[in-house]
Structure formats: structure tokens, C-alpha cells
Design a protein around this motif. Structure first.
Motif, short mmCIF file in Angstrom:
data_model
loop_
_atom_site.label_atom_id
_atom_site.label_comp_id
_atom_site.label_asym_id
_atom_site.label_seq_id
_atom_site.Cartn_x
_atom_site.Cartn_y
_atom_site.Cartn_z
N GLY A 129 2.09 -12.89 72.04
CA GLY A 129 2.76 -12.02 72.80
C GLY A 129 1.60 -10.97 73.74
N THR B 264 6.96 -11.52 69.37
CA THR B 264 6.66 -11.35 67.83
C THR B 264 8.15 -11.23 66.85
OG1 THR B 264 6.72 -9.24 68.43
CG2 THR B 264 3.94 -10.45 68.81
N SER B 265 8.95 -11.06 67.62
CA SER B 265 10.84 -10.50 66.60
C SER B 265 10.98 -11.95 66.71
CB SER B 265 11.18 -9.31 67.56
OG SER B 265 11.77 -10.35 68.98
N LEU B 266 9.87 -13.05 67.11
CA LEU B 266 10.89 -14.23 66.73
C LEU B 266 10.40 -15.19 66.08
CD1 LEU B 266 11.51 -15.44 71.12
CD2 LEU B 266 12.75 -13.96 69.70
N SER B 267 10.77 -16.30 64.86
CA SER B 267 10.47 -17.14 64.23
C SER B 267 9.43 -18.17 65.13
CB SER B 267 11.86 -17.57 63.65
OG SER B 267 12.03 -18.85 64.85
N ASP C 108 10.74 -10.88 73.35
CA ASP C 108 9.45 -9.89 72.02
C ASP C 108 9.13 -11.30 71.34
OD1 ASP C 108 7.74 -8.71 71.21
OD2 ASP C 108 9.13 -7.18 70.19
N GLU D 19 11.12 -20.08 67.68
CA GLU D 19 12.06 -19.78 68.64
C GLU D 19 10.95 -19.36 69.57
OE1 GLU D 19 15.48 -17.33 66.49
OE2 GLU D 19 13.87 -16.60 65.45
N ARG D 20 10.09 -19.04 68.85
CA ARG D 20 8.46 -18.76 69.81
C ARG D 20 8.77 -20.22 70.64
NH1 ARG D 20 3.91 -15.39 67.31
NH2 ARG D 20 5.79 -14.78 66.23
#
Length: 244
Positions: free
Chosen positions: A71, A86-89, A84, A92-93
Motif C-alpha cells: 500500500g 490493504t482492504s483487498l484479500s 486500497d 485480489e491484491r
């Protein structure tokens, strides 16, 4: 043939500087020769052509990758929306990251066969900075005229656009050229076995996820390329970064 270290960006013995072109850029010698010929033809056509990036080593690619994973650097969706991290698995990231950035050890920029190009004239006064985003190469963008010329003439000099269109893996990159003869050989060398060796490096963020899905990710993000252009291109009119 490249050594495994050269193929994965951990050695630079296969690339050279070319002070005539740009002293800070490294490529394979035959790629520089082809680029110089293409540069001369573009100049004759009244255009300006420059290199934003050539060879990139493993350490540099790992820095880019890990900063996005953590991030600390921007992360975008395929439509260009900021994400964002940090909000993704983790999955997903990583898949969002691979849309725009290669996993360390797998980048075509490691090979010294690929380069990012642009028209330097709109950026000469320092009032705007090159971002290497599709809008810069679309109609009305500062590099649009050059993009059109390259689309029709890059293959004359042995280059093609590996990411000319989004095909479910890497996003369209109208700035990214690849020297076909040398790049195809390197691509063939980048086997699943080599990838497993690279991804066993625990300094690569998310390496466990990558290792568990190496075959699937290789097929989607490394092997899914746009073919070189030979004469007429049947899908040419569907390239929004050129014709939109």
C-alpha cells in the motif's frame, strides 16, 4: 540464449548502454540497433521518439512490487480506479497488481528486449510529467501522433506491442514495445520451472499465493500476448488508445 540470472533480472551481462540514444537506458545491442533505425525513420516523418524505460533489474522490480503490495505505492483497477491495497484479500491484491506490474523475475524488461517509448516534445518544458497511462496515447493525448505512427511502422523494425489490447491479463500498454526476435526466445525460456525457482524467494511479497497458482497466473499474465502486426490487422479498429 539468456542465462537464468539474465532472464530473471538478477544479472545485466546481456545489456549495454548506448550514449548516443540515452546513456541511462540499457538494452541488448541488437535492440538498440533496431531502435536507432526506427528513431531515424520517426524523425524523418517529423516525429520525436524517446525511451522512458528499458532494462529493469530484479531489485528494482521487487521494490515496485512490494511497495504496491504493502500500500506504499498506488494500485489501480483495470478501469483506472484507485484501489486500497490493504482492504483487498491477498489474491485480489496480487491480481490487481499483475494487471499493471510484472512479478519480480517475470518482467519482460528483465530481458533487455522491451522498452517503453514516448514523444518527449510535450514534456520538454517541465510543465507536465510523463505518467505512462493510456490517456497519453489516446486521441488528444500528447503521444497520440507517435502511437499511430508506431502502430503502423514498429513491425518494420522488428518491434511489436505485446500488450496492444487488454486480453484478460495485463492492461493495454500503448507505450510498451518488444523486439520480437530476441523476446520470443526469452519468453520460451521462461518456463513454469523457472518461475517456481524465482517465486521461492520469500522477499517477493505474496510469494506463497503466487507459487500456489503459478500455472494459472503464467497463462493469464505472461503467455497471453497480442501477436505482432503483419500487414493488415483485423482488430486494429478496436484499439481505443489509438482510434478513440
Amino acid at each position: 540464449m539468456l542465462s537464468i540470472a539474465e532472464l530473471t533480472g538478477k544479472a545485466s551481462t546481456h545489456v549495454v548502454n548506448d550514449p548516443i540514444t540515452r546513456a541511462t537506458v540499457k538494452l541488448q545491442p541488437e535492440v538498440f540497433a533496431a531502435y536507432r533505425a526506427m528513431h531515424a525513420a520517426a524523425t524523418e516523418a517529423g516525429l520525436a521518439l524517446d525511451i522512458a524505460s528499458g532494462f529493469r533489474d530484479f531489485e528494482r522490480q521487487r521494490s515496485i512490487w512490494n511497495r504496491k503490495f504493502n500500500g506504499a505505492a498506488p494500485l489501480y483497477s483495470i478501469s483506472g480506479e484507485a484501489l486500497d491495497a490493504t482492504s483487498l484479500s491477498i489474491g485480489e491484491r496480487i491480481e490487481a497488481m499483475m494487471t499493471w506490474s510484472a512479478v519480480p523475475g517475470t518482467s519482460r524488461h528483465h530481458w533487455g528486449t522491451d522498452l517503453d517509448v514516448f514523444d518527449p516534445r510535450p514534456f520538454a518544458d517541465g510543465k507536465r510529467q510523463l505518467e505512462l497511462v493510456p490517456a497519453e496515447y489516446e486521441r488528444g493525448g500528447p503521444c497520440h501522433e507517435l502511437a499511430l505512427w508506431l502502430y503502423h511502422h514498429a513491425e518494420d523494425f522488428g518491434f511489436f506491442f505485446p500488450y496492444r489490447q487488454y486480453r484478460g491479463g495485463v492492461a493495454a500498454e500503448p507505450w510498451h514495445l518488444s523486439y520480437r526476435a530476441s523476446a520470443e526466445q526469452a519468453h520460451q525460456q521462461l518456463s513454469e520451472e523457472v518461475l517456481r525457482q524465482v517465486l521461492s524467494d520469500d522477499s517477493i511479497a505474496g510469494h506463497d499465493y503466487l507459487l500456489a497458482r503459478v500455472g494459472e497466473l503464467k497463462e493469464r499474465f505472461i503467455d497471453t500476448l497480442c501477436a505482432p502486426l503483419y500487414g493488415d490487422d483485423s482488430d486494429g479498429g478496436s484499439n481505443p488508445w489509438l482510434f478513440g
